[in-house]
Design a protein around this motif. Structure first.
Motif, PDB file in Angstrom:
ATOM      1  N   PHE A  61       0.707  -1.261   0.101  1.00 54.38           N
ATOM      2  CA  PHE A  61      -0.045  -0.110  -0.054  1.00 54.38           C
ATOM      3  C   PHE A  61       1.067   1.468  -0.106  1.00 54.38           C
ATOM      4  O   PHE A  61       2.044   1.364   0.447  1.00 54.38           O
ATOM      5  CB  PHE A  61      -0.830  -0.022   1.104  1.00 54.38           C
ATOM      6  CG  PHE A  61      -1.552  -1.209   1.403  1.00 54.38           C
ATOM      7  CD1 PHE A  61      -3.018  -1.285   0.753  1.00 54.38           C
ATOM      8  CD2 PHE A  61      -1.279  -2.452   1.974  1.00 54.38           C
ATOM      9  CE1 PHE A  61      -3.872  -2.358   0.834  1.00 54.38           C
ATOM     10  CE2 PHE A  61      -1.986  -3.471   2.081  1.00 54.38           C
ATOM     11  CZ  PHE A  61      -3.317  -3.509   1.569  1.00 54.38           C
ATOM     12  N   ASP A  62       0.343   2.413  -0.333  1.00 55.72           N
ATOM     13  CA  ASP A  62       1.085   3.643  -0.358  1.00 55.72           C
ATOM     14  C   ASP A  62       0.541   4.290   1.102  1.00 55.72           C
ATOM     15  O   ASP A  62      -0.046   3.643   1.825  1.00 55.72           O
ATOM     16  CB  ASP A  62       0.780   4.550  -1.643  1.00 55.72           C
ATOM     17  CG  ASP A  62      -0.680   5.022  -1.892  1.00 55.72           C
ATOM     18  OD1 ASP A  62      -1.561   4.856  -0.610  1.00 55.72           O
ATOM     19  OD2 ASP A  62      -1.129   5.595  -2.670  1.00 55.72           O
ATOM     20  N   VAL A  63       1.133   5.503   1.209  1.00 53.90           N
ATOM     21  CA  VAL A  63       0.920   5.879   2.757  1.00 53.90           C
ATOM     22  C   VAL A  63      -0.560   6.448   2.806  1.00 53.90           C
ATOM     23  O   VAL A  63      -0.847   6.673   3.913  1.00 53.90           O
ATOM     24  CB  VAL A  63       2.075   7.202   2.979  1.00 53.90           C
ATOM     25  CG1 VAL A  63       3.306   6.657   2.914  1.00 53.90           C
ATOM     26  CG2 VAL A  63       1.924   8.185   2.021  1.00 53.90           C
ATOM     27  N   THR A  64      -1.274   6.498   1.738  1.00 50.66           N
ATOM     28  CA  THR A  64      -2.707   6.979   1.984  1.00 50.66           C
ATOM     29  C   THR A  64      -3.689   5.506   1.806  1.00 50.66           C
ATOM     30  O   THR A  64      -4.844   5.725   2.258  1.00 50.66           O
ATOM     31  CB  THR A  64      -3.357   7.773   0.693  1.00 50.66           C
ATOM     32  OG1 THR A  64      -3.136   6.944  -0.318  1.00 50.66           O
ATOM     33  CG2 THR A  64      -2.516   9.094   0.557  1.00 50.66           C
ATOM     34  N   GLY A  65      -3.031   4.432   1.845  1.00 46.81           N
ATOM     35  CA  GLY A  65      -3.713   3.161   2.017  1.00 46.81           C
ATOM     36  C   GLY A  65      -4.138   2.527   0.638  1.00 46.81           C
ATOM     37  O   GLY A  65      -4.677   1.513   0.558  1.00 46.81           O
ATOM     38  N   GLY A  66      -3.864   3.181  -0.468  1.00 48.87           N
ATOM     39  CA  GLY A  66      -4.046   2.904  -1.665  1.00 48.87           C
ATOM     40  C   GLY A  66      -3.247   1.502  -2.245  1.00 48.87           C
ATOM     41  O   GLY A  66      -2.052   1.618  -1.627  1.00 48.87           O
TER      42      GLY A  66
END
Length: 179
Positions: free
Chosen positions: A120-125
């Motif tokens: 995941f990226d830091v936004t949760g994507g």
């Protein structure tokens, strides 16, 4: 992105030698951590950095490095899962490797020449990073960190001892310099 430069955790520090905790909250604190990790990595002249390398027990790494074609890739991966080619399709890249947590020495270490990380990226994507060359090595190296393993743990006993001896000699030399 103006993160805070944090000190790099060195080999022997317990947080480097145990698996990190999965990230469960995606919010401002995680984005701030990633910014700090990038700032710390750039300050130390690295191409990748795991959270435990700045003393944070979380499954996050950042990277900024080229692939085998020289194309630069940059990002953060949270809770990564490493995928390597199956044995019959695996080609090894036997190149030098070093680590910001064992500053100074390098050693030859064969790793698969291709790697994919899902997370995941830091936004949760959701993110998937596929790498070749140095990027493949970086993805494997940083995922190892989050599992509590350093590159020196993959070396032969003789090579590992040589790297640690060189590291200790460099530290003693630095400690002896006037202040």
């Amino acid at each position: 992105m103006a993160g805070l430069v944090r000190p790099i955790t060195l080999v022997g520090t317990p947080v480097l030698h145990r698996p990190c905790r999965p990230v469960e909250e995606f919010g401002p604190a995680l984005r701030e951590l990633a910014d700090d990790m990038f700032a710390s990595m750039y300050e130390a002249d690295g191409v990748g950095l795991a959270a435990n390398q700045i003393g944070v027990d979380l499954c996050v790494f950042v990277y900024d490095c080229p692939d085998e074609d020289g194309e630069r890739h940059k990002g953060a991966v949270v809770n990564p899962v490493l995928e390597l080619p199956v044995l019959e399709n695996r080609r090894l890249d036997d190149d030098e490797e070093g680590c910001l947590s064992v500053p100074g020495p390098h050693a030859r270490l064969a790793r698969p020449d291709r790697a994919v990380v899902h997370g995941f990226d830091v936004t949760g994507g959701q993110v998937t990073v596929a790498g070749t060359g140095l990027l493949a090595r970086c993805l494997q190296h940083e995922t190892d960190h989050l599992e509590g393993r350093l590159y020196i743990d993959r070396l032969s006993a003789r090579s590992r001892k040589k790297v640690l001896k060189e590291f200790e000699a460099l530290r003693a030399e630095a400690d002896a310099l006037p202040g």
